[in-house]
Design a protein around this motif. Structure first.
Motif, mmCIF file in Angstrom:
data_model
loop_
_atom_site.group_PDB
_atom_site.id
_atom_site.type_symbol
_atom_site.label_atom_id
_atom_site.label_comp_id
_atom_site.label_asym_id
_atom_site.label_seq_id
_atom_site.Cartn_x
_atom_site.Cartn_y
_atom_site.Cartn_z
ATOM 1 N N HIS A 165 -2.689 7.574 14.538
ATOM 2 C CA HIS A 165 -1.588 6.698 14.121
ATOM 3 C C HIS A 165 -1.210 5.709 15.222
ATOM 4 O O HIS A 165 -0.734 4.606 14.920
ATOM 5 C CB HIS A 165 -0.381 7.548 13.717
ATOM 6 C CG HIS A 165 -0.597 8.278 12.425
ATOM 7 N ND1 HIS A 165 -0.421 7.685 11.198
ATOM 8 C CD2 HIS A 165 -0.998 9.545 12.170
ATOM 9 C CE1 HIS A 165 -0.672 8.556 10.231
ATOM 10 N NE2 HIS A 165 -1.035 9.691 10.795
ATOM 11 N N ARG A 212 -3.758 2.940 14.806
ATOM 12 C CA ARG A 212 -3.463 2.143 13.607
ATOM 13 C C ARG A 212 -2.294 1.195 13.862
ATOM 14 O O ARG A 212 -2.329 0.031 13.448
ATOM 15 C CB ARG A 212 -3.159 3.065 12.434
ATOM 16 C CG ARG A 212 -2.808 2.298 11.153
ATOM 17 C CD ARG A 212 -2.583 3.221 9.984
ATOM 18 N NE ARG A 212 -2.189 2.462 8.810
ATOM 19 C CZ ARG A 212 -3.042 1.876 7.972
ATOM 20 N NH1 ARG A 212 -4.338 1.974 8.193
ATOM 21 N NH2 ARG A 212 -2.607 1.197 6.928
ATOM 22 N N ARG A 213 -1.281 1.670 14.568
ATOM 23 C CA ARG A 213 -0.147 0.799 14.870
ATOM 24 C C ARG A 213 -0.560 -0.371 15.749
ATOM 25 O O ARG A 213 -0.173 -1.525 15.504
ATOM 26 C CB ARG A 213 0.953 1.605 15.566
ATOM 27 C CG ARG A 213 2.199 0.804 15.903
ATOM 28 C CD ARG A 213 2.949 1.456 17.033
ATOM 29 N NE ARG A 213 2.124 1.508 18.241
ATOM 30 C CZ ARG A 213 2.489 2.112 19.374
ATOM 31 N NH1 ARG A 213 3.638 2.728 19.439
ATOM 32 N NH2 ARG A 213 1.685 2.102 20.426
ATOM 33 N N VAL A 255 -2.843 -2.856 13.688
ATOM 34 C CA VAL A 255 -2.078 -3.595 12.682
ATOM 35 C C VAL A 255 -1.183 -4.634 13.342
ATOM 36 O O VAL A 255 -1.022 -5.756 12.835
ATOM 37 C CB VAL A 255 -1.267 -2.623 11.812
ATOM 38 C CG1 VAL A 255 -0.280 -3.371 10.921
ATOM 39 C CG2 VAL A 255 -2.192 -1.784 10.953
ATOM 40 N N CYS A 267 -11.150 8.840 16.546
ATOM 41 C CA CYS A 267 -9.935 8.276 15.942
ATOM 42 C C CYS A 267 -10.130 6.816 15.546
ATOM 43 O O CYS A 267 -9.635 6.372 14.501
ATOM 44 C CB CYS A 267 -8.761 8.413 16.909
ATOM 45 S SG CYS A 267 -8.341 10.118 17.340
ATOM 46 N N ASN A 308 -9.944 5.339 11.652
ATOM 47 C CA ASN A 308 -9.155 4.170 11.266
ATOM 48 C C ASN A 308 -10.025 3.107 10.606
ATOM 49 O O ASN A 308 -9.584 2.433 9.666
ATOM 50 C CB ASN A 308 -8.446 3.587 12.486
ATOM 51 C CG ASN A 308 -7.144 4.293 12.798
ATOM 52 O OD1 ASN A 308 -6.107 3.998 12.223
ATOM 53 N ND2 ASN A 308 -7.212 5.242 13.713
ATOM 54 N N ARG A 309 -11.239 2.947 11.082
ATOM 55 C CA ARG A 309 -12.143 1.988 10.442
ATOM 56 C C ARG A 309 -12.426 2.394 8.996
ATOM 57 O O ARG A 309 -12.396 1.548 8.090
ATOM 58 C CB ARG A 309 -13.453 1.889 11.218
ATOM 59 C CG ARG A 309 -14.535 1.135 10.466
ATOM 60 C CD ARG A 309 -15.816 0.999 11.259
ATOM 61 N NE ARG A 309 -16.920 0.561 10.419
ATOM 62 C CZ ARG A 309 -17.132 -0.697 10.034
ATOM 63 N NH1 ARG A 309 -16.306 -1.644 10.426
ATOM 64 N NH2 ARG A 309 -18.159 -1.008 9.266
ATOM 65 N N GLN A 316 -10.528 4.104 7.056
ATOM 66 C CA GLN A 316 -9.322 3.882 6.264
ATOM 67 C C GLN A 316 -9.119 2.404 5.957
ATOM 68 O O GLN A 316 -8.759 2.036 4.832
ATOM 69 C CB GLN A 316 -8.110 4.442 7.011
ATOM 70 C CG GLN A 316 -6.784 4.205 6.316
ATOM 71 C CD GLN A 316 -6.711 4.862 4.950
ATOM 72 O OE1 GLN A 316 -7.429 5.826 4.690
ATOM 73 N NE2 GLN A 316 -5.865 4.334 4.079
ATOM 74 N N PHE A 317 -9.346 1.541 6.926
ATOM 75 C CA PHE A 317 -9.208 0.095 6.684
ATOM 76 C C PHE A 317 -10.228 -0.388 5.657
ATOM 77 O O PHE A 317 -9.911 -1.244 4.820
ATOM 78 C CB PHE A 317 -9.373 -0.672 7.996
ATOM 79 C CG PHE A 317 -8.186 -0.573 8.906
ATOM 80 C CD1 PHE A 317 -6.904 -0.774 8.420
ATOM 81 C CD2 PHE A 317 -8.348 -0.288 10.259
ATOM 82 C CE1 PHE A 317 -5.801 -0.691 9.260
ATOM 83 C CE2 PHE A 317 -7.254 -0.197 11.105
ATOM 84 C CZ PHE A 317 -5.973 -0.400 10.600
ATOM 85 N N TYR A 376 -7.956 -6.565 6.394
ATOM 86 C CA TYR A 376 -8.396 -5.183 6.560
ATOM 87 C C TYR A 376 -9.833 -5.117 7.083
ATOM 88 O O TYR A 376 -10.172 -4.221 7.861
ATOM 89 C CB TYR A 376 -8.284 -4.436 5.229
ATOM 90 C CG TYR A 376 -6.860 -4.237 4.774
ATOM 91 C CD1 TYR A 376 -6.043 -3.287 5.379
ATOM 92 C CD2 TYR A 376 -6.330 -5.001 3.750
ATOM 93 C CE1 TYR A 376 -4.735 -3.106 4.974
ATOM 94 C CE2 TYR A 376 -5.022 -4.825 3.332
ATOM 95 C CZ TYR A 376 -4.224 -3.883 3.946
ATOM 96 O OH TYR A 376 -2.932 -3.708 3.549
ATOM 97 N N ARG A 393 -9.586 -5.723 10.807
ATOM 98 C CA ARG A 393 -9.087 -4.542 11.507
ATOM 99 C C ARG A 393 -10.160 -3.463 11.606
ATOM 100 O O ARG A 393 -10.297 -2.806 12.649
ATOM 101 C CB ARG A 393 -7.855 -4.008 10.786
ATOM 102 C CG ARG A 393 -6.638 -4.932 10.900
ATOM 103 C CD ARG A 393 -5.528 -4.542 9.941
ATOM 104 N NE ARG A 393 -4.375 -5.427 10.079
ATOM 105 C CZ ARG A 393 -3.321 -5.426 9.256
ATOM 106 N NH1 ARG A 393 -3.302 -4.584 8.227
ATOM 107 N NH2 ARG A 393 -2.313 -6.262 9.460
ATOM 108 N N CYS A 446 -11.833 -2.068 15.133
ATOM 109 C CA CYS A 446 -11.930 -0.649 15.488
ATOM 110 C C CYS A 446 -13.357 -0.282 15.885
ATOM 111 O O CYS A 446 -13.573 0.440 16.877
ATOM 112 C CB CYS A 446 -11.476 0.208 14.309
ATOM 113 S SG CYS A 446 -9.705 0.147 13.954
#
Length: 754
Positions: free
Chosen positions: A59, A62-63, A66, A106, A110-111, A113-114, A128, A131, A135
């Protein structure tokens, strides 16, 4: 930094390897990785990595991503100098300094998820995607730094921990979050970063040198571990292999774990498929629907074991990883054909129906177009043509299904217009002929449907099918082929990574070659519920060694004599055996005796230079002057000049490990990677002015050279000023002071007179 042999007793060993001086000459030497590697670390569970804050890191990343990325940027734009200095490099420094091997995992999570969020957007070129690409780029840079800062066998072990150590997304999450996560996930297993990279198709990450270093080591069997499995048919987890380096001298002669080394596994699968193909051709050559021959029984049993092996492969890493294989669609197609054949043949044998037996053989004959090309896919897996076929098949199938769905409306219209004069099968045949331009019978009979509407429908279908559809299909396949050719290296290495990850098996069934895996299921699965795990493991190891005795001997001899030849001149404790150098091939007669002047080109690099030469090339002479390096020595210029520094205004870079140990005020703060650009006064503004003009980026070299020349002139002027006599300076200051005093007195007298 002290050597490993000089460590204090009682202190746990840690990987603290200095990078060589020629790797990064502008930065000070430092040890970067201090993670404990003495205990056993496994890929199938995270007991030894339970302290790492994986959930928090996911997280946090991700913060940061973003908050930084708000617009669409391509990969080339993310690699731009300005973006690299202002965005990519600070994030890499921040995450790398945490000294956490789960950071790469991690980032790849995140990749993924994007990319999942991007799939729900209509526009594919959205924020997205940027992002997700960022990552992947940061993960590649961090893995590269770990590779540069840790070398040798222990460095490879560090990279192996980063890529194949298992992690959970909810690791060290709050208890209420973990409870909610268990409620939403029915089956949860640990995943390594390498598998997440394959799932997210991170081809840039997988094709990097650092990642391929580990992938090649796993493929050759130099790095061994027990992977996490989605579902085991024959689970044997009594003794698991931690992530470690394989030494053939310490391993037993009959080592059953070498059967699941990806390279060995690949050779065995090719041999198994050749046996399957030979049995298939021999059986189909004498097929008889009225009786069961010996060849049919052999083929049926062996093919059943081969299909079972493919089914266990799907359960090992999941469907998504299995479908990334180059020939997975061919295996699934033949498995489907085989099960249809087996069902029809069994039904015909039970009912005595010869018609069902003939249909079973006819269905099995459809497997020839699948089995024959599959062997070519195995032998030429790195060929661009087969890589393109693998990607183009999905586009072709999708477009064909879409066209057939749309043209089904034309079929219904013609059937209804014909009022039952022509059957639907005949109309479909005419439409297929028109589609591929084979025959125009459908256009000739179009007036039989309707005088006006019949020819209009047929001609419209001919234009759409034969002209528009084929043009679109050729354009799509050409675009796919050009895309693969442009990134051929990344595509080949991505398929190599998939083949390597699939080759590492954790299920005990893969130690049994077909058709012995059928016997293993019939015997070992019920035995699992009767005996203890310890005795089950003993029975399993004994049976594997007995059934594969000749094969294990061949593998042991091949690895010790051909594949794992030791380096000459390396002690057993130096780890040289873990990185065996491939033996140099003997030169041909002409190559050995011919007269040439080019042999010294390679020989000069084979002989290591002496210490005197290393010290000489390490000095900061005129050939190694660099703008950023000069900025590191700028703070000591005045001090070094007064102490008799070198000519030309250039000073030697002070070694951080000097024996005096005294630190000057300018050396109180140690510079890090970001200090190579950020902290120097005037340099930031200069670079901002140069890089802000995008049209003149090509002239950066000339601008830097001009800036260097002006800096040299300024330093020469400072050297002259510092070298002048202090007496002259004091006399000049006294004269100036006397002159100022006399001027003030004259002004006072004038004021009094007025």
């Amino acid at each position: 930094m002290k050597d490993r042999s000089e460590r204090r007793p009682g202190r746990p060993n840690a990987i603290r390897i200095q990078e060589p001086s020629e790797r990064r000459p502008l930065l000070p030497r430092r040890a970067t990785f201090s993670h404990e590697l003495d205990h056993e670390v496994f890929s199938c569970f995270t007991a030894n990595h339970s302290h790492l804050p994986v959930y928090t890191n996911i997280h946090r990343i991700r913060r940061d991503i973003v908050s930084v990325v708000e617009d669409y940027l391509s990969l080339d734009q993310l690699r731009d100098v300005r973006i690299n200095v202002s965005v990519v490099r600070p994030l890499v420094d921040k995450l790398y300094e945490q000294d956490d091997i789960s950071i790469v995992y991690c980032l790849l999570v995140n990749r993924a998820q994007f990319l999942a969020e991007q799939s729900h957007m209509n526009n594919r070129q959205n924020v997205y995607f940027t992002r997700a690409t960022l990552c992947e780029l940061i993960a590649t840079r961090i893995l590269r730094r770990f590779n540069e800062d840790n070398e040798g066998p222990e460095g490879l072990l560090v990279l192996a921990h980063i890529l194949v150590a298992g992690f959970e997304p909810f690791q060290n999450a709050p208890e209420e979050i973990r409870d909610e996560g268990r409620a939403s996930t029915a089956w949860h297993k640990t995943l390594p970063a390498l598998e997440v990279a394959i799932l997210s198709e991170s081809k840039l990450f997988l094709s990097s040198t650092s990642c391929q270093k580990v992938v090649d080591a796993i493929y050759e069997g130099r790095v061994i571990y027990t992977p996490s499995s989605y579902l085991d048919i024959i689970p044997d987890r009594y003794k698991q292999k931690p992530i470690s380096l394989y030494d053939p001298r310490e391993a037993p002669l009959l080592n059953q774990y070498r059967l699941i080394v990806p390279r060995t596994r690949n050779y065995l699968e090719i041999i198994q498929f050749i046996i399957l193909l030979c049995l298939y051709v021999a059986f189909m050559a004498e097929r008889d629907p009225y009786q069961f021959s010996i060849l049919e029984v052999c083929f049926t049993v062996y093919a059943f074991g081969w299909v079972l092996d493919q089914f266990a492969t799907i359960l090992e890493h999941g469907w998504h990883v299995y479908t990334q294989n180059l020939w997975s669609f061919l295996d699934v197609t033949f498995a489907t054909i085989y099960w249809i054949y087996f069902g029809l043949r069994a039904y015909g044998w039970k009912t005595g129906s010869h018609y069902s037996g003939q249909q079973a053989l006819d269905v099995l004959a459809m497997g020839a177009p699948v089995l024959i090309p599959r062997l070519a896919f195995n032998l030429l897996s790195d060929n661009l043509l087969f890589l393109s076929l693998r990607s183009m098949m999905s586009d072709f199938a999708m477009l064909t299904a879409l066209a057939g769905w749309c043209f089904f409306g034309f079929l219904l219209s013609l059937v209804w217009l014909g009022n039952g004069v022509f059957p639907a099968a005949t109309i479909s045949k005419w439409m297929i002929y028109i589609w591929f331009g084979l025959d125009g019978s459908g256009i000739q009979h179009s007036t039989d449907f309707h005088e006006i509407l019949g020819p209009a429908l047929m001609i419209t279908f001919a234009f759409l099918g034969n002209t528009l559809f084929l043009t679109i299909l050729v354009s799509m396949l050409s675009s796919t082929f050009s895309t693969i050719v442009s990134s051929a290296t990344a595509e080949i290495q991505f398929r190599h990574a998939v083949l390597t990850l699939e080759g590492v098996k954790g299920d005990a069934i893969f130690a049994y070659q077909p058709p012995f895996n059928i016997l293993a299921i019939l015997v070992l699965v019920p035995l699992k519920f009767v005996v203890s795990p310890r005795w089950f493991h003993k029975i399993h190891v004994a049976s594997v060694r007995l059934l594969n005795l000749p094969l294990l001997l061949v593998i042991a001899i091949a690895e010790r004599r051909a594949l794992w030849q030791y380096r000459r001149g390396t002690a057993p404790t130096t780890g040289g055996t873990l990185f065996p150098a491939p033996p140099k091939s003997r030169p041909w007669f002409w190559e050995k005796w011919r007269i040439t002047a080019h042999s010294d080109i390679s020989t000069v690099f084979d002989i290591p230079p002496p210490d005197s030469v290393l010290e000489e090339i390490a000095t900061d002479d005129s050939l190694t002057r660099h703008l950023i390096r000069r900025q590191f020595t700028r703070q000591n210029t005045l001090e070094g000049t007064s102490g008799g520094g070198g000519g030309g205004g250039m000073l030697d870079v002070p070694v951080s490990g000097s024996s005096d140990g005294a630190k000057s005020p300018n050396q109180s703060r140690q510079l890090n990677r970001r200090d190579s650009i950020a902290p120097f006064p005037g340099l930031r503004a200069e670079l901002r002015g140069v890089l802000s003009e995008s049209d003149e980026v090509s002239g950066i070299t000339s601008r830097l050279e001009a800036l260097e020349e002006s800096t040299q002139r300024i330093e020469a002027m400072l050297a002259k000023l510092v070298g002048s006599s202090m007496s002259d300076i004091e006399s000049e200051e006294e004269d100036e002071a006397a002159g100022r005093t006399g001027t003030l007195r004259d002004l006072d007298r004038t004021a009094e007179e007025q």
